[in-house]
Enzyme design. Structure first.
Site, PDB file in Angstrom:
ATOM      1  N   CYS A   1      30.642  45.774  41.990  1.00 52.25           N
ATOM      2  CA  CYS A   1      31.819  45.578  42.835  1.00 52.25           C
ATOM      3  C   CYS A   1      32.734  46.798  42.844  1.00 52.25           C
ATOM      4  O   CYS A   1      33.677  46.863  43.630  1.00 52.25           O
ATOM      5  CB  CYS A   1      32.587  44.344  42.373  1.00 52.25           C
ATOM      6  SG  CYS A   1      31.726  42.795  42.749  1.00 52.25           S
TER       7      CYS A   1
ATOM      8  N   LYS B   1      33.134  48.717  46.234  1.00 50.94           N
ATOM      9  CA  LYS B   1      33.900  48.181  47.356  1.00 50.94           C
ATOM     10  C   LYS B   1      34.775  49.263  47.992  1.00 50.94           C
ATOM     11  O   LYS B   1      35.205  50.211  47.322  1.00 50.94           O
ATOM     12  CB  LYS B   1      34.820  47.042  46.885  1.00 50.94           C
ATOM     13  CG  LYS B   1      34.135  45.715  46.657  1.00 50.94           C
ATOM     14  CD  LYS B   1      35.178  44.654  46.322  1.00 50.94           C
ATOM     15  CE  LYS B   1      34.566  43.276  46.236  1.00 50.94           C
ATOM     16  NZ  LYS B   1      35.588  42.241  45.954  1.00 50.94           N
TER      17      LYS B   1
ATOM     18  N   ASP C   1      39.021  34.254  48.807  1.00 53.48           N
ATOM     19  CA  ASP C   1      37.652  34.520  48.375  1.00 53.48           C
ATOM     20  C   ASP C   1      36.593  34.121  49.384  1.00 53.48           C
ATOM     21  O   ASP C   1      35.503  34.673  49.396  1.00 53.48           O
ATOM     22  CB  ASP C   1      37.389  33.819  47.039  1.00 53.48           C
ATOM     23  CG  ASP C   1      38.265  34.375  45.933  1.00 53.48           C
ATOM     24  OD1 ASP C   1      38.056  35.534  45.556  1.00 53.48           O
ATOM     25  OD2 ASP C   1      39.169  33.660  45.472  1.00 53.48           O
TER      26      ASP C   1
ATOM     27  N   ASP D   1      32.448  33.117  44.746  1.00 48.53           N
ATOM     28  CA  ASP D   1      33.454  32.955  45.796  1.00 48.53           C
ATOM     29  C   ASP D   1      33.605  31.488  46.196  1.00 48.53           C
ATOM     30  O   ASP D   1      34.710  31.028  46.516  1.00 48.53           O
ATOM     31  CB  ASP D   1      33.089  33.785  47.021  1.00 48.53           C
ATOM     32  CG  ASP D   1      33.329  35.271  46.824  1.00 48.53           C
ATOM     33  OD1 ASP D   1      34.117  35.625  45.929  1.00 48.53           O
ATOM     34  OD2 ASP D   1      32.738  36.070  47.566  1.00 48.53           O
TER      35      ASP D   1
END
Length: 332
Positions: free
Chosen positions: A17, A20, A54, A94
């Site tokens: 992540c 990103k 999310d 999520d």
């Protein structure tokens, strides 16, 4: 033997992540981007892009809510099976962060077919399928493309009770803040990428599903939560506080850390994404702790825990929400 010698993390510029788009840049891209409403909607959009939550949530006519999300990223570890497990757990998170249960997932695979053998891709997909099965989530196909860097993740559809959703804009003063997984995944993954050292505690944390924590939060009546991923604890906490119109007071000493995380920071293994996260929230917080601690609090996590505005059994309380003050975050 060649599969063992290949290091997946060396085929990607970023990792997990941390790859990103930086949060500030992403908000600039999305600013003023209007999405036309459908003329004949099948349901009511309960959660969209407004607060950067999310997942998207639509209420159907039968009173059920559909939760939809997608998440994929470059390798965070060299083991392809572990990478698949981590990516799947991260995508499913999520849905859990919204208080939902995953129902179906579609694989999203980008593969440099001239550089990496398909045997590795098969292991990645096998890892994703293993975690999805553990979550009781069907994997029903997906999409693949040739790309210069390997990337993998899932688009996930889940179900939730629309009256029991956990949103990032539902915080209110007086609620405690709980965190269900320790921090330090970004710095340990960066150390792994640069040195080849393996950190089983990080892999175990990233492959752990947030299912139990989500269900416990919903049972406890929690209505405000988010998961902690690429924008770090501080980044996601800022988004929650801003969306809820409150200030978050964080007790840095109460935040759990993975073994070896502080040493990784001291030895210089801080990902660029973690530094960008701290830069993004710097003007929104006031702090009495040192930079090393702030970097850990801003560390870009992959498949991190849930940040919950409420108390959940087994999760440490790391702060509280109070009335909005001068800053959105206070770190002590």
């Amino acid at each position: 033997m060649i599969l063992i010698m290949l290091r997946l993390t060396q085929y990607a510029q970023g990792g997990g992540c941390a790859c990103k788009i930086p949060p500030g840049e992403l908000e600039d891209i999305l600013a003023g981007l209007g999405v036309p409403a459908p003329q004949d909607p099948l349901g009511e959009l309960l959660v969209g892009v407004e607060t950067g939550d999310d997942a998207a949530v639509v209420r159907l006519a039968n009173g059920t809510a559909v939760v939809s999300t997608a998440d994929f990223f470059t390798p965070v570890v060299d083991d392809p099976f572990d990478w698949g497990r981590i990516a799947a757990a991260n995508a499913l998170s999520d849905v859990y962060a919204m208080g939902g249960s995953p129902l179906m997932a579609l694989n999203l695979l980008c593969w440099p077919r001239d550089a990496l053998p398909y045997e590795l891709a098969k292991e990645v997909l096998r890892g994703g399928a293993e975690v999805a099965a553990r979550a009781g989530c069907h994997v029903a196909g997906g999409h693949s493309v040739t790309a210069p860097e390997p990337m993998y993740g899932m688009a996930v559809t889940g179900l939730a009770d629309p009256d029991q959703l956990m949103r990032n804009d539902a915080g209110r003063p007086g609620l405690p803040l709980s965190l269900t997984k320790p921090l330090g995944l970004g710095v340990l993954n960066n150390r792994h990428k640069r040195t080849g050292e393996v950190f089983p505690q990080a892999v175990a944390t990233m492959t752990e599903l947030n299912a139990d924590a989500s269900r416990a939060a919903v049972r406890a009546g929690v209505r405000c939560a988010t998961d902690v991923t690429g924008f770090g604890l501080l980044g996601h906490l800022f988004k929650l506080a801003r969306a809820s119109g409150v200030t978050a007071v964080l007790d840095a000493a109460a935040v759990p850390l993975l073994a070896g995380a502080r040493e990784a920071v001291r030895d210089g293994f801080v990902p660029g994404g973690s530094r960008r996260n701290l830069g993004w929230v710097a003007g929104r917080l006031t702090s009495t702790v040192d930079e090393e601690t702030l970097l850990l609090l801003a560390d870009a996590q992959t498949s991190g825990g849930l940040l919950i505005a409420g108390e959940v059994p087994g999760a440490p309380v790391i702060g509280e929400l109070v009335r909005r003050g001068e800053h959105e975050i206070v770190v002590r």
